[in-house]
Design an enzyme around this catalytic site. Structure first.
Site, PDB file in Angstrom:
ATOM      1  N   GLU A  20       0.873  -1.159   0.000  1.00  0.00           N
ATOM      2  CA  GLU A  20       0.000   0.000   0.000  1.00  0.00           C
ATOM      3  C   GLU A  20       0.921   1.223   0.000  1.00  0.00           C
ATOM      4  O   GLU A  20       1.797   1.321   0.867  1.00  0.00           O
ATOM      5  CB  GLU A  20      -0.869  -0.024   1.262  1.00  0.00           C
TER       6      GLU A  20
ATOM      7  N   ARG B 208       5.214 -12.946   9.731  1.00  0.00           N
ATOM      8  CA  ARG B 208       5.891 -11.703   9.398  1.00  0.00           C
ATOM      9  C   ARG B 208       7.227 -11.635  10.126  1.00  0.00           C
ATOM     10  O   ARG B 208       7.454 -12.324  11.126  1.00  0.00           O
ATOM     11  CB  ARG B 208       5.035 -10.506   9.789  1.00  0.00           C
TER      12      ARG B 208
ATOM     13  N   LYS C  46       4.304   0.994   9.376  1.00  0.00           N
ATOM     14  CA  LYS C  46       4.452   2.222   8.590  1.00  0.00           C
ATOM     15  C   LYS C  46       3.766   3.393   9.265  1.00  0.00           C
ATOM     16  O   LYS C  46       4.245   4.520   9.215  1.00  0.00           O
ATOM     17  CB  LYS C  46       3.861   2.027   7.187  1.00  0.00           C
TER      18      LYS C  46
HETATM   19  P1  ATP Z   1       2.819  -2.166   7.971  1.00  0.00           P
HETATM   20  O1  ATP Z   1       1.877  -2.641   9.025  1.00  0.00           O
HETATM   21  O2  ATP Z   1       4.224  -2.246   8.362  1.00  0.00           O
HETATM   22  O3  ATP Z   1       2.443  -0.840   7.421  1.00  0.00           O
HETATM   23  P2  ATP Z   1       1.473  -3.517   5.895  1.00  0.00           P
HETATM   24  O4  ATP Z   1       1.196  -4.963   5.884  1.00  0.00           O
HETATM   25  O5  ATP Z   1       0.336  -2.609   6.182  1.00  0.00           O
HETATM   26  O6  ATP Z   1       2.715  -3.234   6.809  1.00  0.00           O
HETATM   27  P3  ATP Z   1       1.627  -3.386   3.080  1.00  0.00           P
HETATM   28  O7  ATP Z   1       2.087  -2.272   2.221  1.00  0.00           O
HETATM   29  O8  ATP Z   1       0.213  -3.753   3.057  1.00  0.00           O
HETATM   30  O9  ATP Z   1       2.081  -3.027   4.545  1.00  0.00           O
HETATM   31  O10 ATP Z   1       2.539  -4.673   2.863  1.00  0.00           O
HETATM   32  C1  ATP Z   1       2.857  -5.211   1.615  1.00  0.00           C
HETATM   33  C2  ATP Z   1       3.234  -6.644   1.810  1.00  0.00           C
HETATM   34  O11 ATP Z   1       4.335  -6.756   2.712  1.00  0.00           O
HETATM   35  C3  ATP Z   1       2.097  -7.447   2.410  1.00  0.00           C
HETATM   36  O12 ATP Z   1       1.957  -8.639   1.654  1.00  0.00           O
HETATM   37  C4  ATP Z   1       2.529  -7.726   3.806  1.00  0.00           C
HETATM   38  O13 ATP Z   1       2.020  -8.952   4.234  1.00  0.00           O
HETATM   39  C5  ATP Z   1       4.050  -7.724   3.708  1.00  0.00           C
HETATM   40  N1  ATP Z   1       4.664  -7.348   4.971  1.00  0.00           N
HETATM   41  C6  ATP Z   1       4.431  -6.230   5.693  1.00  0.00           C
HETATM   42  N2  ATP Z   1       5.130  -6.238   6.843  1.00  0.00           N
HETATM   43  C7  ATP Z   1       5.838  -7.402   6.870  1.00  0.00           C
HETATM   44  C8  ATP Z   1       6.737  -8.016   7.799  1.00  0.00           C
HETATM   45  N3  ATP Z   1       7.065  -7.429   8.948  1.00  0.00           N
HETATM   46  N4  ATP Z   1       7.266  -9.217   7.469  1.00  0.00           N
HETATM   47  C9  ATP Z   1       6.952  -9.810   6.311  1.00  0.00           C
HETATM   48  N5  ATP Z   1       6.110  -9.294   5.395  1.00  0.00           N
HETATM   49  C10 ATP Z   1       5.541  -8.107   5.665  1.00  0.00           C
HETATM   50 MG    MG Z   2      -1.405  -3.463   4.876  1.00  0.00          MG
END
Ligand code: ATP
Ligand code: MG
Length: 557
Positions: free
Chosen positions: A35, A260, A270
């Site tokens: 995102e 994760r 983020k």
């Molecule tokens: P955050 O909570 O850190 O903002 P998010 O999941 O909201 O992370 P996205 O941009 O939706 O951020 O993530 C893109 C991809 O990265 C998703 O498939 C998510 O599952 C993966 N991802 C995010 N954080 C991690 C992590 N700590 N370890 C492994 N994969 C991750």
């Molecule tokens: Mg997300």
């Protein structure tokens, strides 16, 4: 080991099973779906290495898809940064760049289809009322009074929502599933909300935006993704994705959830990282203390070291926390092989070689990288007045101190053996100058059979280049900053130390930004890509030479 000769994991086993049974005709199509609401962090690097790595290893492809369903939090700056970071990590999506917003019209048509099938309805409840009537894990939800609107009325209302007739938040479109489901995600989830916001790609074309859960599974389906790999928190959403795909009767990818990455002393949300940026607690998303890919790059991390780290942590089905020391180990190991060595004095103290002729300069030959003979040698000027580290002199030497102290001999790296003769203090009692005599027979540092245990680095004072050196510690003092109530109180006040009076060897004067070095005895450093200027270089310490965690333990025992 998997069939590709890489360490296997449960995701690879699933893919190999599918390839054996022919479930997807041997195809492997994955996607990385960020995102664009912030910069990527080291956790995303794990997902990127997994998604793109599987596609590479099984002869498939990996899409980059921006899940841009939330216009108020997203921006082109984030989109650009994400693309740059994925490329820098060494991966390429080729022509397969997609956006959830590419599918807004298709998603809308599908929403009308669900209404016609009696599987979706327009609700007038507010977000708070929806939350309040959704129930809990132990208590069923309550049906909305608007749940039984007719197909005609629902279609009319959704079209008018799209046309902008209603204010933000006044209506939603909800899937009509089951308010008593044990899985809260299935209790009539919201599909669309009204948000009169400009989108960075679709502009003002839309004022209703799909929820992530309504967009995600259909986006995967439209792109023909075979293996939709995501983190464990989406396990409970899978039944909802399946429900949507079944209700529409369209192609089903296989979703696979993995644990994760959690890293000690590191916070990876983020949303919270944005708070650090906006609150001025760091200099930006690429501050070298940030766990972002941009921050790690600026700090001096290599893409190879991050990929190596992701390989080593593996992929598992249950959550755990990886020690930051492992990440540091990976970059240390990589830089040891390829970073050229230089001499740099971080906290300078004057050393006078009393018996060395004034005005004389010798060019000493120094090895660029003992791990890489092809890196060759360079000349380092030596003269009567040198800079050494303050730490390399002690008026009274502790036990096992093999550096300079009155009467002691030490080797000046690549130059001579010197013996300490005297030192001077200022009024405050600080040592401001050390004096020594050199033995001309020991040129190149040959001790001529004498036992000289210590070797120290130095820079010729007349030739030294002034530099700034930035030393880093973890941004947070606590091993699990995510658990802290007050994020800013958990910040480490010592996370940045600026040494503005460093003296470095002349070869470093105009090192290009981003170049990485090992400074003899003090660590791995990279030329800052933001603030460094030719003639006044600024270096970021990537990591110390040894595992500092081990050192902390030793010091306290
Ligand atoms: P955050 O909570 O850190 O903002 P998010 O999941 O909201 O992370 P996205 O941009 O939706 O951020 O993530 C893109 C991809 O990265 C998703 O498939 C998510 O599952 C993966 N991802 C995010 N954080 C991690 C992590 N700590 N370890 C492994 N994969 C991750
Ligand atoms: Mg997300």
């Amino acid at each position: 080991m998997s069939e590709q000769g890489r360490p296997s994991n449960f995701v690879r086993e699933i893919i190999e099973e599918h390839n054996r049974t022919g479930r997807f005709g041997g195809k492997v199509i994955t996607r990385f779906p960020p995102e664009p609401n912030g910069y990527l962090h080291i956790g995303h690097a794990k997902a990127i290495c997994l998604d793109f790595g599987l596609a590479r290893d099984y002869g498939g492809r990996c899409h980059l898809r921006f899940d841009d369903t939330n216009p108020t939090k997203e921006s082109q700056e984030y989109v650009d940064a994400i693309m740059a970071d994925v490329r820098w990590l060494g991966f390429d999506w080729g022509e397969h760049l997609y956006h959830a917003s590419d599918y807004f019209e298709q998603l809308y048509q599908w929403a009308e289809e669900l209404i016609r099938k009696g599987k979706a309805y327009v609700d007038d409840l507010s977000a708070d009322q929806i939350r309040e009537s959704r129930g809990t894990l132990t208590e069923a939800g309550r049906e909305s009074p608007h749940r039984s609107r007719s197909v005609e009325e629902n279609l009319d209302l959704l079209r008018r929502m799209r046309a902008g007739e209603f204010p933000d938040g006044s209506k939603t479109l909800r899937a009509k599933i089951d308010m008593t489901s044990g899985n809260i995600n299935l209790r009539d989830p919201v599909m669309y909300r009204i948000r009169k916001a400009t989108h960075q790609r679709t502009g003002d074309a839309w004022c209703i935006y799909p929820m992530y859960d309504w967009a995600h599974g259909q986006s995967d389906s439209l792109e023909g993704v075979t293996h939709s790999i995501c983190t464990l928190e989406y396990e409970d959403h899978r039944p909802l994705y399946d429900w949507y795909l079944d209700a529409l009767g369209i192609y089903h990818p296989q979703q696979i959830e993995f644990a994760r990455l959690n890293l000690s002393h590191t916070m990876m949300s983020k949303r919270k990282l944005l708070r650090l940026v906006e609150g001025g607690h760091v200099s930006g998303w690429d501050d070298p203390r940030m766990p972002t890919i941009a921050g790690l790059r600026r700090r001096g991390y290599t893409p190879e070291s991050l990929r190596d780290f992701c390989d080593r942590i593996g992929v598992a089905k249950s959550d755990n926390t990886v020690e930051l020391a492992l990440l540091e180990h990976c970059v240390r190991e990589d830089l040891n092989k390829r970073a050229e060595r230089r001499m740099a004095v971080l906290r300078p103290l004057k050393l006078i070689v009393e018996n060395y002729p004034e005005g004389k300069v010798e060019e000493m030959e120094a090895v660029n990288n003992p791990e890489d003979p092809a890196a060759g040698t360079r000349k380092v000027p030596f003269s009567r007045e040198l800079w050494i580290e303050q730490d390399d002199f002690r008026e009274v030497a502790p036990k096992k101190y093999f550096r300079l102290t009155p009467g002691a001999e030490v080797r000046l790296r690549y130059a001579y053996i010197v013996q300490c003769t005297d030192f001077k203090k200022n009024a405050a009692g600080e040592v401001i100058e050390v004096r020594c005599q050199y033995d001309p027979a020991t040129v190149g540092g040959d001790s001529k059979g004498r036992s000289v245990k210590g070797t120290i680095h130095w820079v010729s004072a007349a030739h030294a280049v002034d530099a700034e050196v930035r030393l880093y510690e973890t941004l947070f003092t606590k091993p699990d900053p995510d658990a802290e109530e007050d994020l800013t109180a958990a910040l480490n006040p010592q996370s940045l130390t600026v040494l503005s009076g460093a003296k470095v060897e002349p070869a470093l004067a105009s090192a290009p930004p981003g170049t990485r070095f090992q400074f003899e005895r003090t660590g791995y450093f990279s030329v800052d890509t933001h603030d460094s200027a030719p003639g006044r270089p600024i270096f970021n310490r990537t990591v110390g030479l040894r595992d500092t965690w081990g050192k902390i333990e030793k010091a306290s025992s």
